[in-house]
Design an enzyme around this catalytic site. Structure first.
Site, PDB file in Angstrom:
ATOM      1  N   ARG A   1       0.832  -1.021  -0.021  1.00 27.35           N
ATOM      2  CA  ARG A   1      -0.027   0.057   0.093  1.00 27.35           C
ATOM      3  C   ARG A   1       0.902   1.339  -0.111  1.00 27.35           C
ATOM      4  O   ARG A   1       0.709   1.882   1.064  1.00 27.35           O
ATOM      5  CB  ARG A   1      -0.794  -0.057   1.171  1.00 27.35           C
TER       6      ARG A   1
ATOM      7  N   GLN B   1      -0.940   2.167  -6.241  1.00 28.40           N
ATOM      8  CA  GLN B   1      -2.406   2.117  -6.206  1.00 28.40           C
ATOM      9  C   GLN B   1      -3.106   1.735  -7.364  1.00 28.40           C
ATOM     10  O   GLN B   1      -4.196   1.211  -7.149  1.00 28.40           O
ATOM     11  CB  GLN B   1      -2.857   3.570  -5.884  1.00 28.40           C
TER      12      GLN B   1
ATOM     13  N   ASP C   1      -3.616  -2.046  -7.233  1.00 23.82           N
ATOM     14  CA  ASP C   1      -4.225  -2.515  -5.806  1.00 23.82           C
ATOM     15  C   ASP C   1      -5.616  -3.249  -6.112  1.00 23.82           C
ATOM     16  O   ASP C   1      -6.450  -2.736  -5.873  1.00 23.82           O
ATOM     17  CB  ASP C   1      -4.521  -1.396  -4.615  1.00 23.82           C
TER      18      ASP C   1
ATOM     19  N   SER D   1      -8.190  -2.858  -3.085  1.00 23.18           N
ATOM     20  CA  SER D   1      -9.055  -1.706  -2.992  1.00 23.18           C
ATOM     21  C   SER D   1     -10.296  -1.762  -4.123  1.00 23.18           C
ATOM     22  O   SER D   1     -11.253  -1.454  -3.893  1.00 23.18           O
ATOM     23  CB  SER D   1      -8.137  -0.624  -3.234  1.00 23.18           C
TER      24      SER D   1
ATOM     25  N   TYR E   1      -2.102  -1.730   6.079  1.00 25.65           N
ATOM     26  CA  TYR E   1      -3.106  -2.366   6.388  1.00 25.65           C
ATOM     27  C   TYR E   1      -3.464  -2.327   7.715  1.00 25.65           C
ATOM     28  O   TYR E   1      -2.557  -1.848   8.755  1.00 25.65           O
ATOM     29  CB  TYR E   1      -2.748  -3.868   5.829  1.00 25.65           C
TER      30      TYR E   1
END
Length: 517
Positions: A117, A122, A125, A128, A226
Site C-alpha cells: 500500500r 495504487q 491494488d 481496493s 493495512y
C-alpha cells in the site's frame, strides 16, 4: 511473448482476468494474447468479442504469462509452460500449502493481493478495487433482504422512519458502503480504530462513532498500510460500543480484516439476538472466518429471532462485468510496470519494492526460489510512545527548538528592518501598497499554512482567481510614467500569469485521472 487468460476453475466465479478492452491494451504493449474458450461468459464477454479485440481463442499451455483471478486448479497448474509467470490472487499468507506447491514447480508466481500500500502501487491494488465493488454490493444485498424503505417517508397514511445503518470499518469497502447507504437515504454511522478516517466518514454524510480508549495516544498506525491488531483494552471498549449500538440498528455491515490472520470477531451472538426481527447483517469478512458470530461463509442464514446474517464471499463477483474490468485494468498496469520497453518482453526487477513484494516464487536459471514472505515495505512511520523516548533526545530536541525559535526571531527582525527601510525610502504614494503587501504575506502564511491537505485542489482554484486579479491590476499599472512602477508591474504580470496557467495545467492533469481514456 504470449499472455494467456485462464477460464476460472473455482465454482461460482463469474469474473475473468481480462476483458476485450484490456486485451487491446495488452496488445499495445507488444504481447500476443490468447484467451481460453468461454473464459468471459460469466461476465457476459463472448469469445467473439475477444477475437474482435485481437486475441486468439486457445488453451493457455503455450503462454509465457498466465493471468487469472483466483489460484489455478492443480490441472491448470500442471498445464503451465515451464518458466511461465503466473499472476493471480493467490492468498499466500493464508494458504501455505499452495505456496509450497508453487515453490515445487518451474514457474514464477506473483500475488495480486500482495501489492504494497504505497502511492505508486495504487493502480495495481486489486484489494481496493474489489473492496470498492463489494462495499456497494453489500448495501444492495442488505436492501433486498431488508425489504423496507431506506429513506424516510412522510405520506398521508403515516410516517416511515429511515433505516439505521452501522458500518464497521471505514476502509475502501466501508466507505463504499457508507456512500451507497447514504445515497439511498439511510441514517449511517460508522466506526474505525483509525481516528484520521473520521473526516472521510463525515464527508460522506455519516456519523463517526469513536471508541474511547484508556490511553489518549492509542490509535491504529500500520507500517504496511493495512489494519493491525488492537489492544485488549481497545477491543473491550469497542465491544461495549457495539453492544450499545447494534441492537437499535436495522442493517450492520462489517468489513474488518487483518491480512494474514483470521477476521476479528466483533459482533457476538448476544448482540445479534438483541436486534429487531427483519434486521440484516452483511459480514464482508466471511471468507476469513467472519466478524459476526453465526456467519456461514457463502450463505445467508436467518437466526431464531429473525435476523438475516449474510456471509456471501462473492460480493464483487455479483457485479461481474465491472469487477472484471477493474481487475483487468489492475493487471494491465502491472504488465506495463513489468514491460519497461513496451516491447512484449516481461522483466521482473527485484530492486523494485512493488515487484519484490508481490513475488511468491521466482524461477530463474532452471531453479525455483521461494521468495515469500517478502521483506517489509515501509509505508508510514508510527509515532513512538513517550516511554520509548529517552531524556537525552528530549534535551537535544529542546535545544534545537530553542535554536529554531532564535533563528525565527532573527529572521522576523531582519525582515522588519528591511520593511521599515523600504517604507522610509519609498515615495509617499507607495507606502500604503507596501503595508498591504506586508499584511498579505502574514495573512497568507497563516491561512494557507492551516489548510488541510485534502483541500489543496480547491485552494488552487482560489489562488488562480487571486492571481487573475493580480494580472488585471498589474496590466492597468503598466501605463504609469514611473519606470520602477512599470518594471514591477511587468514582473507581477509575468509571475501571476505563470501561476494562473500552471495552476490550470496541474488541475487539468488531476481531473484527467478521473476521466476515461
Amino acid at each position: 511473448m504470449i499472455i494467456g487468460v485462464l477460464k476460472e476453475a473455482r465454482s461460482g466465479e463469474t469474473r475473468v482476468a481480462a476483458t476485450p478492452e484490456t486485451v487491446g491494451r495488452l496488445l499495445g504493449l507488444g504481447y500476443e494474447v490468447v484467451v481460453e474458450q468461454g473464459a468471459g461468459l460469466g461476465s457476459d464477454f463472448s469469445d467473439r468479442a475477444y477475437f474482435e479485440a485481437g486475441a486468439s481463442i486457445a488453451p493457455t499451455s503455450s503462454a509465457d504469462v498466465v493471468l487469472g483471478v483466483n489460484a489455478p486448479s492443480p490441472d491448470q497448474l500442471a498445464a503451465l509452460k515451464p518458466g511461465a509467470t503466473l499472476v493471480s490472487i493467490l492468498g499466500p499468507a493464508l494458504d501455505p500449502a499452495l505456496v509450497e506447491d508453487l515453490a515445487g514447480r518451474p514457474i514464477t508466481a506473483l500475488a495480486m493481493d500482495a501489492v504494497p500500500r504505497i502511492s505508486r502501487a495504487q493502480s495495481l491494488d486489486v484489494l481496493s478495487s474489489m473492496a470498492n465493488i463489494a462495499g456497494y454490493r453489500a448495501v444492495i444485498e442488505a436492501a433486498h433482504l431488508f425489504g423496507r424503505f431506506f429513506t424516510g417517508q412522510v405520506t398521508a397514511a403515516g410516517k416511515v422512519p429511515p433505516a439505521q445503518v452501522l458500518v464497521v470499518g471505514a476502509g475502501v469497502a466501508g466507505l463504499a458502503a457508507i456512500g451507497a447507504a447514504g445515497s439511498l437515504g439511510a441514517v449511517v454511522r460508522a466506526t474505525d480504530p483509525r481516528p484520521e478516517v473520521a473526516d472521510q466518514v463525515r464527508s460522506l454524510g455519516a456519523e463517526f462513532l469513536s471508541v474511547a480508549t484508556a490511553r489518549a495516544d492509542e490509535n491504529n498506525v500500520s507500517a504496511t498500510g493495512y489494519a493491525t491488531p488492537m489492544s485488549d483494552d481497545y477491543s473491550a471498549r469497542a465491544e461495549r460500543l457495539y453492544g450499545e449500538t447494534v441492537p437499535g440498528t436495522d442493517i450492520v455491515i462489517t468489513t474488518a480484516l487483518i491480512p494474514g490472520r483470521p477476521a476479528p470477531r466483533l459482533i457476538t451472538a448476544e448482540m445479534v439476538t438483541a436486534m429487531r426481527p427483519g434486521s440484516v447483517i452483511v459480514d464482508m469478512a466471511a471468507a476469513n472466518g467472519g466478524n459476526v458470530e453465526g456467519t456461514v461463509p457463502g450463505e445467508a442464514v436467518v437466526t431464531e429471532n429473525g435476523v438475516t446474517i449474510v456471509g456471501y464471499t462473492d460480493l464483487a463477483g455479483r457485479l461481474p462485468a465491472q469487477a472484471s474490468q477493474l481487475y483487468g485494468t489492475n493487471l494491465v498496469n502491472l504488465i506495463r510496470l513489468l514491460t519497461p520497453g513496451k516491447d512484449g518482453e516481461l522483466v521482473l526487477d527485484f530492486s523494485d519494492v512493488v515487484q519484490r513484494a508481490m513475488t511468491v516464487v521466482r524461477y530463474q536459471d532452471g531453479k525455483s526460489e521461494l521468495t515469500w514472505p517478502p521483506p517489509p515495505v515501509q509505508v508510514s512511520a508510527a509515532t513512538p510512545s513517550p516511554a520509548a523516548v529517552s531524556l537525552a533526545p528530549v534535551a537535544a530536541a529542546d535545544e534545537k527548538a530553542q535554536l529554531s525559535v532564535g533563528r525565527l526571531l532573527g529572521g522576523v527582525l531582519a525582515a522588519a528592518t528591511v520593511f521599515f527601510a523600504l517604507v522610509a525610502l519609498a515615495p509617499p504614494a507607495l507606502e500604503p501598497h507596501l503595508v498591504v503587501f506586508a499584511l498579505a504575506i502574514v495573512i497568507g502564511y497563516y491561512v494557507i499554512g492551516k489548510v488541510h491537505h485534502a483541500l489543496h485542489t480547491p485552494l488552487m482554484s482560489v489562488t488562480n482567481a487571486i492571481s487573475g486579479i493580480i494580472v488585471v491590476g498589474a496590466m492597468l499599472t503598466l501605463v504609469d510614467d514611473a519606470r520602477t512602477v512599470v518594471v514591477l508591474a511587468t514582473a507581477a504580470t509575468l509571475l501571476a500569469s505563470v501561476n494562473v496557467f500552471g495552476g490550470f495545467a496541474v488541475t487539468r492533469r488531476m481531473l484527467a485521472m478521473f476521466s476515461r481514456s
